[in-house]
Design a protein around this motif. Sequence first.
Motif, short mmCIF file in Angstrom:
data_model
loop_
_atom_site.label_atom_id
_atom_site.label_comp_id
_atom_site.label_asym_id
_atom_site.label_seq_id
_atom_site.Cartn_x
_atom_site.Cartn_y
_atom_site.Cartn_z
N UNK A 244 2.52 -10.41 -13.41
CA UNK A 244 1.68 -9.46 -14.14
C UNK A 244 1.35 -9.99 -15.54
N UNK A 245 2.30 -10.68 -16.17
CA UNK A 245 2.12 -11.13 -17.55
C UNK A 245 1.15 -12.29 -17.68
N UNK B 222 8.87 -3.11 -4.49
CA UNK B 222 7.66 -3.35 -3.71
C UNK B 222 6.56 -3.86 -4.64
N UNK B 223 5.97 -4.99 -4.32
CA UNK B 223 4.91 -5.56 -5.14
C UNK B 223 3.59 -4.89 -4.82
N UNK B 224 2.84 -4.54 -5.85
CA UNK B 224 1.58 -3.83 -5.65
C UNK B 224 0.53 -4.74 -5.04
N UNK B 225 -0.44 -4.16 -4.32
CA UNK B 225 -1.53 -4.98 -3.76
C UNK B 225 -2.29 -5.74 -4.84
N UNK C 178 -2.09 -13.13 -7.08
CA UNK C 178 -1.48 -14.34 -6.52
C UNK C 178 -2.50 -15.13 -5.70
N UNK C 179 -3.23 -14.44 -4.84
CA UNK C 179 -4.24 -15.12 -4.01
C UNK C 179 -5.32 -15.74 -4.88
#
Length: 387
Positions: free
Chosen positions: A62-63, A1-4, A10-11
């Motif tokens: 994340x990186x 599950x990708x965190x908010x 991404x947005x």
Amino acid sequence: MTSPELWQKWSAARVWAAHHAPYLASALLSLHPVMITDAAADLRRFPTDQRWHVYVGAEELARQTVPEVGFWLIHQVTHLLREHARRYPGMSAPEEQRTWNLAADAEINDDLTARPPDATTPARLGLPDGCTAEQYWHALQETRDTPGDCGSGCDGLPRAWDHDLPGLSPTAARLTALDTARRIRERLNAQDDVPAGWLRWAGEVLEPAVSWRRHLSAKVRHGLAQAAGRVDYTYRRPSRRAAALPGVVLPSLRRPLPSVTVLIDTSGSITEAMLAQALAEVTGVLRAVGIGRRLLAVITCDARAYRPQNIGRVSDVRLDGGGGTDLRAGFAAALARRPPPDLIIALTDGRTPWPHRPPATRVIVALLDATGQAPEWAETVQVEGAS
């Protein structure tokens, strides 16, 4: 599950990309992110497929920084808009894939700024700027440089992480490209900050500006002008003459904006190239004169009419159908709307039965096939080069 937090990143990256290349904003919004958990997948460049999915790894997201992710979104959407997958000249050999990826990257990245350190450029390959991917391909046959993987959106060859999910159809992708090319032309008219490579690409997409475009545009504008010329009285706004007659309420004249229905022939004989070309032209004209979502309906029809659609962008159109042809059902559905449209624009190859009597509405037929027929009571424009 990708965190908010990662989805927010991404947005933010997509907003960064749209800010740095405003003419690509609608294309960037057409990308569909797909989260991949396979640790072995090479997702450093956020690869895409030909359905406009962009494959995202949580670790890479994340990186990398927001500008780095944003750069790769611009980079990947450029592969898709410039149809590098269709243009791939090699076979399935891994070394040919890598060479084409380098060549396509070199075509793209000489126009882009804020590049990450590992982005391929012509200078890095010892080659001049301003060439096509095909030219770089021939110059790179002996290279040993290894790029990251931009996915099947670059060469059309499947990857292990590709998903068979709904995405952009070839027609929607073509409409997105046409819309982007127009945005580039508009941007150039407003300010001179569009890279030369994008200008060349937009010219290839939009040219040659053959006469049918001007003819169709003139027909549509004339039809709208005639519909808008009808006026009626309204008491919602007082008349300017009311001051001359105190105590008398006088109505003012109201000039309503006309409503338009675009009737699209989606029978099996219609090619997606036909529809993409003509639909983009029509919607461009309508938007230019202020006909937007509220007043524009699209009805697709093969042997039966499908549910009317109110669209925000041309790429949102669902092309339901694919069977036989009977546009009489489409005309009946258009005229059954309340209120009925002031103008019907039919996009068809003309291989269909037509209503025997002319509708009580102005009709323009954009004929997509030179061998097709249009009724005498309609105004007809032959769309050249669509078949």
